[in-house]
Design an enzyme around this catalytic site. Structure first.
Site: not given
Ligand code: NAD
Ligand code: TYD
Length: 353
Positions: A132-134, A158, A162
């Site tokens: 992630t970019d975070e 988080y 990561k």
């Molecule tokens: P998500 O939470 O929707 O899905 C995570 C999946 O991992 C779930 O299906 C969960 O059951 C599985 N999981 C969790 N713990 C596990 C374990 N110990 N063993 C096996 N499986 C396990 O997450 P996402 O949004 O799909 O993110 C996927 C990846 O992308 C993550 O690594 C996250 O850090 C990264 N990412 C997400 C975003 C975003 O905006 N969602 C952005 C950048 C990077």
């Molecule tokens: P989120 O979807 O949790 O992603 P991330 O924290 O990983 O960027 O949140 C996106 C942005 O929206 C973040 O600045 C927090 C804000 N947010 C709200 O304002 N209200 C909410 O109920 C949630 C879940 C997030």
């Protein structure tokens, strides 16, 4: 075949569905099925012999070893993680376990397996780590966007876990020569996103007539990327990325949270108008997230220059597609939002009034 971890979650399931549509290669999908993993998302693959689903925890070394020996994947795409910042603030333990210990365990099993491969397969093998970019921390309004050389400065449990996993992945390349690739992506949105995240949460609350809880002043900025574009970028990195390199992936779509919520409200006013009034009237400002990062933005020029990837969706087209998907798939939302999720809503939002 390829091995995907976390393929029942939001991005992993989109990746698996896209992969099986566009390639003849099979997928071994390994997922623990936490609250965030849903087999309902993969229902359309139930008769697809190229999709092998195994419920397993990446922290279980013996289980992961056995899967590698049995299926002999040519690549591991590592999506599995605990992924929600607010949950990491309430309870970081699972984040350390899955994101750090789980990634470490997977790297160890991958290294042992990789060492047994014949030379040609060994050099073709890839371990692609989805991050992630975070990990780069928070930007001020006039800072340049994150590049691949920006120093790590994670601020939430988080992002710290990561960042820890990214460092381990890097070290396994530098020390053991494991052919790793790391991608650092901005905020994703699109179909099958769990309704705890901003965009699906706001759609669900709007339709239910509930308040739309904007944290703080609503001026935090995120750089939004449509999930299908993210999956395409990962396929490009897997195919042509250089082992040991990292690639930033972003949508060139910096938006303030309030602007995102307003855009969602306007789309819903058109696509599902209320009998009376506008969805914007449901917006409420609530107590801010602890340590809330102000701004994320990605400089995605490296992946465009070196691998020829850039996003296909604009924020407007991606958001409209997403809202339509949620309107047509409310049964999926109802299914995943039952049970444990209700308690989460209580824990996260009751303290914000
Ligand atoms: P998500 O939470 O929707 O899905 C995570 C999946 O991992 C779930 O299906 C969960 O059951 C599985 N999981 C969790 N713990 C596990 C374990 N110990 N063993 C096996 N499986 C396990 O997450 P996402 O949004 O799909 O993110 C996927 C990846 O992308 C993550 O690594 C996250 O850090 C990264 N990412 C997400 C975003 C975003 O905006 N969602 C952005 C950048 C990077
Ligand atoms: P989120 O979807 O949790 O992603 P991330 O924290 O990983 O960027 O949140 C996106 C942005 O929206 C973040 O600045 C927090 C804000 N947010 C709200 O304002 N209200 C909410 O109920 C949630 C879940 C997030």
């Amino acid at each position: 075949m390829i091995l995907v971890t976390g393929g029942a979650g939001f991005i992993g399931s989109n990746f698996v569905l896209d992969w099986l549509r566009g390639s003849s290669e099979a997928v071994l999908n390994v997922d623990k099925l936490t609250y965030a993993g849903n087999l309902g998302t993969l229902e359309s693959l139930s008769d697809n012999a190229r999709h092998v689903f195994v419920r397993a925890d990446i922290c279980e070394r013996a289980a992961m070893e056995a899967l590698l020996v049995e299926h002999k994947p040519r690549a591991i795409l590592h999506f599995a993680a605990e992924s929600h910042v607010d949950r990491s603030i309430h309870g970081p333990t699972d984040f350390v376990q899955t994101n750090v210990v789980g990634t470490f365990t997977l790297l160890e099993t991958a290294r042992a397996y990789w060492n047994t491969l014949p030379a040609a397969q060994k050099s073709a093998f890839r371990f692609l780590h989805v991050s992630t970019d975070e990990v780069f921390g928070s930007l001020s309004a006039d800072d340049p966007p994150f590049s691949e050389t920006t120093a790590y400065a994670p601020n939430s449990p988080y992002s710290a876990t990561k960042a820890g996993s990214d460092h381990l992945v890097r070290a396994y390349h530098h020390t053991y020569g494991l052919p790793v690739l790391t991608t650092n992506c901005s905020n994703n949105y699109g179909p099958y996103q769990f309704p705890e995240k901003l965009i699906p949460l706001m759609i669900a609350n709007a339709l239910a007539g509930k308040p739309l809880p904007v944290y703080g002043d609503g001026n935090n900025v995120r750089d939004w990327l449509y999930v299908g574009d993210h999956c395409a970028a990962i396929r490009r990195v897997l195919a042509d990325g250089k082992p040991g390199e990292t690639y930033n992936i972003g949508g060139w779509n910096e938006k303030k949270n309030l602007d995102v919520v307003n855009a969602l409200c306007d789309l819903l006013d058109t696509l599902r108008p209320k009998g009376q009034g506008l969805y914007r009237e449901q917006i409420t400002y609530v107590k801010d997230r602890l340590g809330h990062d102000r701004r994320y933005a990605i400089d995605a020029r490296k992946i465009e220059r070196e691998l020829g990837w850039k996003p296909a969706e604009t924020f407007e087209t991606g958001l409209a597609r997403t809202v339509r998907w949620y309107l047509h798939n409310q049964a999926w939302v109802d299914e995943v939002a039952s049970g444990e999720y209700q308690k989460w809503v209580e824990d996260n939002y009751a303290v914000r009034v």
